[in-house]
Design an enzyme around this catalytic site. Structure first.
Site, PDB file in Angstrom:
ATOM      1  N   ARG A 188      52.537  22.594  13.059  1.00 57.79           N
ATOM      2  CA  ARG A 188      51.344  22.701  12.628  1.00 57.79           C
ATOM      3  C   ARG A 188      51.017  24.019  11.849  1.00 57.79           C
ATOM      4  NH1 ARG A 188      47.579  25.258  15.642  1.00 57.79           N
ATOM      5  NH2 ARG A 188      48.819  24.303  17.619  1.00 57.79           N
ATOM      6  N   TYR A 193      32.418  12.535  -6.524  1.00 54.63           N
ATOM      7  CA  TYR A 193      33.156  11.626  -5.627  1.00 54.63           C
ATOM      8  C   TYR A 193      32.042  11.543  -4.418  1.00 54.63           C
ATOM      9  CZ  TYR A 193      36.075   9.926  -1.885  1.00 54.63           C
ATOM     10  OH  TYR A 193      36.677   9.234  -0.817  1.00 54.63           O
ATOM     11  N   ASP A 237      37.109  20.378  -8.546  1.00 53.76           N
ATOM     12  CA  ASP A 237      38.319  19.347  -8.222  1.00 53.76           C
ATOM     13  C   ASP A 237      38.651  18.663  -9.385  1.00 53.76           C
ATOM     14  OD1 ASP A 237      39.054  16.638  -7.503  1.00 53.76           O
ATOM     15  OD2 ASP A 237      37.303  16.332  -6.117  1.00 53.76           O
ATOM     16  N   LYS A 275      46.402  11.000  -5.212  1.00 55.73           N
ATOM     17  CA  LYS A 275      46.152  10.243  -6.670  1.00 55.73           C
ATOM     18  C   LYS A 275      47.211  10.737  -7.426  1.00 55.73           C
ATOM     19  CE  LYS A 275      42.181   9.095  -4.677  1.00 55.73           C
ATOM     20  NZ  LYS A 275      42.022   9.964  -3.490  1.00 55.73           N
TER      21      LYS A 275
END
Length: 384
Positions: free
Chosen positions: A51, A104, A177, A202
């Site tokens: 982590r 978005y 973005d 994406k």
């Protein structure tokens, strides 16, 4: 990398030194949760628990920073996990965000419905109207200017340099973005942005087989805050996900070339069809952001949205009638997808200023043969 290389070389080599033990050209996947220590507090290579850090994730984060020309790259389990971490690193209750009116839907949902109840307010504005952006900023309260260009789904183009100047004069963190363009086509940090956000699911991953998100940050203090939250809250990308994203990035540039050329051909083809009232693609000379896109992007991307003259009924029938363009959410993979934003990716913003017209369909144009894609579209379009 010892000296500055061109983008295509960076995409293949940054953070990707061969394995020193075996000589493997591709660094291994460190599929482990924890690391044996030399002694108490003496770590091997700085790794303690996955982590907090993992060599595979480190390789991806190094690559992400290099692709965007930034100092710090951070990798997350999803794009929204990256966004959430950034917002919490910057904002406190009572703070305010200005964002575009065509972002978005998941971003708006996160800000409005997750951070909103904790006292974070937001204003949506038309980002091409610089005067409106300035007026939306509340002195002393607005902390973030959130830009998405090209926007999702109406493909609006925002002037990153002008917006960065407006944001910095007001003391804001300017976030861009860059998911739709990818770093193969656009570098927001070079235009003055402070932070770049990606859904690496994406174009960076590129094969619809991995979830991920990223932040690229130049400011050391902000990067440290984000990295602490990445560790403390744990929204990290897993080793296999990081490795798959690295693999996808190696072919990013050649894929984007085909995405762009296919999308341009399709946009020009659809722009002449009588059943379509509007084609939203910055590669068309009639697009209001065409000239700006030519200045700040090296290509127009693989995303197109179209509006049907026949309204919602015609749009829905089209979206459900294709074969190669598969009906699914997401974008940026090698395969072509069709999406009906009003009831899919942007359903959460219905009834708000961000509502997507119900006659709009979004296309993620893949890298298949262009003749086959156009044939698939023609079969689904209403007859002339």
């Amino acid at each position: 990398m010892a000296r500055k290389h061109k983008f295509d070389t960076v995409a293949i080599h940054a953070g990707q030194a061969f394995d020193p033990t075996t000589g493997a050209v591709i660094p291994p996947i460190y599929q482990t949760s924890t690391f044996v220590q030399e002694s108490i507090g003496e770590l091997r290579g700085g790794y303690e628990y996955s982590r907090g850090g993992n060599p595979t994730r480190t390789a991806l984060e190094t690559l992400l920073a290099a692709l965007e020309g930034g100092k710090h790259g951070l990798s997350f389990a999803s794009g929204l996990a990256a966004e959430d971490t950034l917002l919490r690193a910057i904002l406190s209750p009572g703070d305010h965000i200005v964002l575009g009116n065509d972002v978005y839907g998941g971003t708006h949902r996160l800000i409005e419905r997750v951070h909103g109840p904790w006292g974070v307010r937001n204003t949506t504005v038309e980002m091409s109207d610089l005067r409106a952006v300035e007026q939306a900023i509340i002195p002393g309260e607005t902390k973030v200017l959130w830009v998405e260009t090209p926007s999702n789904p109406l493909m609006k183009i925002s002037d990153i340099a002008e917006l960065a100047d407006i944001g910095h004069r007001a003391g804001l963190v300017v976030v861009v973005d860059n998911t739709f363009a990818s770093p193969a086509l656009q570098h927001p940090l070079a235009h003055g942005a402070d932070v770049v956000v990606h859904s690496t699911t994406k174009y960076l991953g590129g094969h619809s087989d991995v979830l991920g998100g990223a932040l690229i940050i130049n400011d050391d203090e902000l990067a440290e805050k984000a990295r602490f939250l990445q560790f403390a809250a744990g929204p990290v990308s897993a080793p296999l996900d990081a490795w798959l994203t690295i693999r996808g990035i190696k072919t990013l540039s050649v894929r984007m070339d085909r995405h762009c050329s296919n999308a341009q051909a399709i946009a020009e083809h659809l722009d002449r069809h009588p059943a379509i009232s509007a084609v939203y693609y910055p590669g068309l000379p009639g697009h209001p952001g065409h000239e700006l896109a030519k200045q700040q992007m090296s290509g127009f991307g693989g995303m197109i949205s179209i509006a049907f003259a026949g309204g919602a009924k015609a749009a829905r029938k089209f979206a459900e009638s294709m074969t190669l363009f598969q009906l699914a959410e997401s974008l940026g993979g090698v395969e072509s997808l069709v999406n009906y934003p009003s009831e899919m990716t942007h359903a959460s913003v219905r009834g708000t200023a961000l509502e997507v017209p119900d006659n709009v369909v979004r296309l993620s144009v893949g890298i298949e043969d262009i003749a086959d894609l156009i044939d698939d579209l023609d079969r689904a379009l209403p007859r002339k």
